[in-house]
Scaffold this motif. Structure first.
Motif, PDB file in Angstrom:
ATOM      1  N   ASP A 177      34.975  49.236  54.414  1.00 43.76           N
ATOM      2  CA  ASP A 177      33.622  49.091  53.873  1.00 43.76           C
ATOM      3  C   ASP A 177      32.861  50.411  53.883  1.00 43.76           C
ATOM      4  O   ASP A 177      32.194  50.767  52.925  1.00 43.76           O
ATOM      5  CB  ASP A 177      32.841  48.039  54.668  1.00 43.76           C
ATOM      6  CG  ASP A 177      33.455  46.652  54.515  1.00 43.76           C
ATOM      7  OD1 ASP A 177      34.016  46.395  53.435  1.00 43.76           O
ATOM      8  OD2 ASP A 177      33.365  45.855  55.461  1.00 43.76           O
ATOM      9  N   GLU A 178      32.962  51.135  54.990  1.00 45.97           N
ATOM     10  CA  GLU A 178      32.168  52.355  55.143  1.00 45.97           C
ATOM     11  C   GLU A 178      32.971  53.598  54.763  1.00 45.97           C
ATOM     12  O   GLU A 178      34.179  53.650  54.936  1.00 45.97           O
ATOM     13  CB  GLU A 178      31.680  52.486  56.598  1.00 45.97           C
ATOM     14  CG  GLU A 178      32.793  52.395  57.625  1.00 45.97           C
ATOM     15  CD  GLU A 178      32.292  52.577  59.035  1.00 45.97           C
ATOM     16  OE1 GLU A 178      31.577  53.563  59.283  1.00 45.97           O
ATOM     17  OE2 GLU A 178      32.623  51.741  59.885  1.00 45.97           O
ATOM     18  N   LEU A 254      49.441  55.078  47.452  1.00 44.91           N
ATOM     19  CA  LEU A 254      48.765  55.551  48.656  1.00 44.91           C
ATOM     20  C   LEU A 254      47.307  55.815  48.328  1.00 44.91           C
ATOM     21  O   LEU A 254      46.941  56.047  47.170  1.00 44.91           O
ATOM     22  CB  LEU A 254      49.412  56.849  49.162  1.00 44.91           C
ATOM     23  CG  LEU A 254      50.836  56.775  49.705  1.00 44.91           C
ATOM     24  CD1 LEU A 254      51.334  58.169  50.053  1.00 44.91           C
ATOM     25  CD2 LEU A 254      50.923  55.865  50.924  1.00 44.91           C
ATOM     26  N   GLN A 255      46.497  55.818  49.380  1.00 46.00           N
ATOM     27  CA  GLN A 255      45.090  56.176  49.214  1.00 46.00           C
ATOM     28  C   GLN A 255      44.658  57.104  50.341  1.00 46.00           C
ATOM     29  O   GLN A 255      45.166  57.023  51.466  1.00 46.00           O
ATOM     30  CB  GLN A 255      44.210  54.926  49.214  1.00 46.00           C
ATOM     31  CG  GLN A 255      44.272  54.127  50.516  1.00 46.00           C
ATOM     32  CD  GLN A 255      43.268  52.997  50.565  1.00 46.00           C
ATOM     33  OE1 GLN A 255      42.087  53.196  50.248  1.00 46.00           O
ATOM     34  NE2 GLN A 255      43.724  51.807  50.962  1.00 46.00           N
ATOM     35  N   ILE A 256      43.758  58.012  50.007  1.00 47.70           N
ATOM     36  CA  ILE A 256      43.139  58.850  51.029  1.00 47.70           C
ATOM     37  C   ILE A 256      41.987  58.071  51.649  1.00 47.70           C
ATOM     38  O   ILE A 256      41.113  57.567  50.940  1.00 47.70           O
ATOM     39  CB  ILE A 256      42.646  60.169  50.427  1.00 47.70           C
ATOM     40  CG1 ILE A 256      43.835  61.042  50.020  1.00 47.70           C
ATOM     41  CG2 ILE A 256      41.757  60.919  51.423  1.00 47.70           C
ATOM     42  CD1 ILE A 256      43.460  62.310  49.291  1.00 47.70           C
ATOM     43  N   ILE A 257      42.014  57.937  52.968  1.00 45.75           N
ATOM     44  CA  ILE A 257      40.967  57.214  53.694  1.00 45.75           C
ATOM     45  C   ILE A 257      40.027  58.260  54.313  1.00 45.75           C
ATOM     46  O   ILE A 257      40.444  59.020  55.193  1.00 45.75           O
ATOM     47  CB  ILE A 257      41.575  56.324  54.793  1.00 45.75           C
ATOM     48  CG1 ILE A 257      42.596  55.351  54.167  1.00 45.75           C
ATOM     49  CG2 ILE A 257      40.492  55.585  55.543  1.00 45.75           C
ATOM     50  CD1 ILE A 257      43.448  54.618  55.189  1.00 45.75           C
ATOM     51  N   PRO A 258      38.772  58.347  53.840  1.00 48.08           N
ATOM     52  CA  PRO A 258      37.852  59.357  54.380  1.00 48.08           C
ATOM     53  C   PRO A 258      37.537  59.085  55.850  1.00 48.08           C
ATOM     54  O   PRO A 258      37.040  58.014  56.191  1.00 48.08           O
ATOM     55  CB  PRO A 258      36.595  59.186  53.510  1.00 48.08           C
ATOM     56  CG  PRO A 258      37.048  58.425  52.303  1.00 48.08           C
ATOM     57  CD  PRO A 258      38.155  57.545  52.771  1.00 48.08           C
TER      58      PRO A 258
END
Length: 308
Positions: A177-178, A254-258
Motif C-alpha cells: 500500500d505504501e 519482477l517488480q522493484i519494491i521502493p
C-alpha cells in the motif's frame, strides 16, 4: 604421426576439462564429433592418453605430457599468427579479463566494437564472484578485472565505466500500500542472498547491518540467475542489481519494491595492477574505452533511466 592442429586443440581442452561433454560445448561441436577426433588422435599413440575409472574420465601421466606438448605447439602457432598480423600493421594478442558475475550483463557491450575493429586480438573472459576475481588479479593471471567494489589490498589503476544500482526486488504477486515502504518488510518476507564472496551479498549485508534490519528468513543461492528465478517463483525477495533484471522488469515478472534507504549505488570499474606491464592490445583497449564509453552507455543502457 599425422595428427592435426585441431586434434591437438581438442585434446588439450579435454585434458583441462576432464570431460568430453564440456569440451564439445566449449568448442561448439557435437559430442560424437569430439569423440571421433580424440579416438583418431589416440590411435597414433601406443600408450593410453586417458583412462576411465568409476565412469569418470582421467588423463594418464603420459597424456598429461602430451597435453603439455600440445599447449606449447598451439602457443607457437598463435605466435606465428600474431607476427603475421604485426607485419601487416594490425593489432594482435590476447586480452584476459576476470568479471564479477553481475558484470556479465555489462562487460560484453564495452568489448564488442573493439573486437570488431581488431580481429587479431583474442579474448578470454572468466565470470566468477568478487573473491575469485580479486584472487586472479592478485596472481597476475589477467590483464583487467571488472568490479563494483575496489579491492582494499591491491594497488590498482582504474577507469570508471557506469553506475551499478541495487534495488529491493520481488515477484509480480506482491502488493504494497505504501511507497516507499519501511525496511521492516525484511521481517515479513524471506530474503534471498548470493553466496559468500559475492559483491552483491556484501552490499546487502552492509545495508542490513547499517540500518539494523532484522531478517525473518535467509535463503542462499549461488548465482544471479538462480536468485532471479527464485524471486520470480515467489520463494522470497532479494536486493538485486538493476542491470541483471531488464527483461524480467519489462515482462512484469519482477517488480522493484521502493524501500527506504534503497537503491544502493556503486560503480562498475575496470581495474588493473599498477605494476602490470600492459600489452599493446591492453593499451589500445584502454584508449578505446576513454573515447567510446559514453556512447556505449548511451546506446545500450539508456533503458535504465526511468528506474534511476
Amino acid at each position: 604421426m599425422n595428427y592435426t592442429l585441431h586434434q591437438l586443440q581438442l585434446f588439450l581442452k579435454m585434458s583441462q576439462n576432464q570431460s568430453i561433454t564440456k569440451t564439445a560445448e566449449e568448442m561448439n561441436l557435437t559430442q560424437p564429433a569430439v569423440s571421433i577426433q580424440l579416438k583418431n588422435f589416440q590411435d597414433q599413440f601406443s600408450i593410453p592418453l586417458t583412462e576411465v575409472v568409476g565412469r569418470k574420465l582421467f588423463v594418464t601421466d603420459f597424456g598429461k605430457e602430451i597435453a603439455e606438448a600440445a599447449e606449447k605447439i598451439i602457443d607457437e602457432v598463435n605466435a606465428m599468427n600474431y607476427k603475421t598480423l604485426a607485419y601487416q600493421g594490425e593489432l594482435f594478442g590476447k586480452l584476459k579479463i576476470s568479471v564479477a558475475s553481475t558484470g556479465k550483463y555489462v562487460m560484453p557491450y564495452f568489448l564488442a566494437d573493439f573486437f570488431k575493429l581488431h580481429k587479431g586480438v583474442d579474448l578470454i573472459i572468466d565470470v566468477t564472484n568478487k573473491t575469485k576475481v580479486v584472487r586472479s588479479m592478485e596472481k597476475n593471471e589477467v590483464d583487467f578485472a571488472l568490479v563494483s567494489v575496489l579491492p582494499k589490498k591491491l594497488k590498482v589503476n582504474q577507469i570508471e565505466l557506469m553506475k551499478n544500482q541495487l534495488y529491493f526486488v520481488g515477484g509480480k504477486h506482491l502488493k504494497f500500500d505504501e511507497k516507499p515502504i519501511s525496511s521492516d518488510v525484511f521481517q515479513e518476507l524471506p530474503l534471498i542472498y548470493r553466496e559468500e564472496g559475492s559483491a552483491t551479498r556484501n552490499e546487502m549485508e552492509k545495508f542490513i547491518t547499517k540500518n539494523n534490519v532484522p531478517v525473518h528468513k535467509k535463503i542462499e543461492l549461488t548465482s544471479n540467475e538462480a536468485v532471479k528465478q527464485a524471486v520470480i517463483a515467489g520463494l522470497g525477495c532479494s536486493i538485486m542489481p538493476l542491470i541483471g533484471i531488464k527483461n524480467q522488469l519489462q515482462n512484469k515478472e519482477l517488480q522493484i519494491i521502493p524501500v527506504e534507504g534503497l537503491p544502493i549505488s556503486t560503480t562498475w570499474r575496470l581495474i588493473w595492477l599498477k605494476t602490470k606491464k600492459l600489452s599493446p592490445a591492453a593499451v589500445a583497449y584502454l584508449e578505446f574505452l576513454n573515447v567510446h564509453k559514453e556512447q556505449i552507455i548511451k546506446d545500450n543502457f539508456s533503458w535504465k533511466q526511468p528506474y534511476s
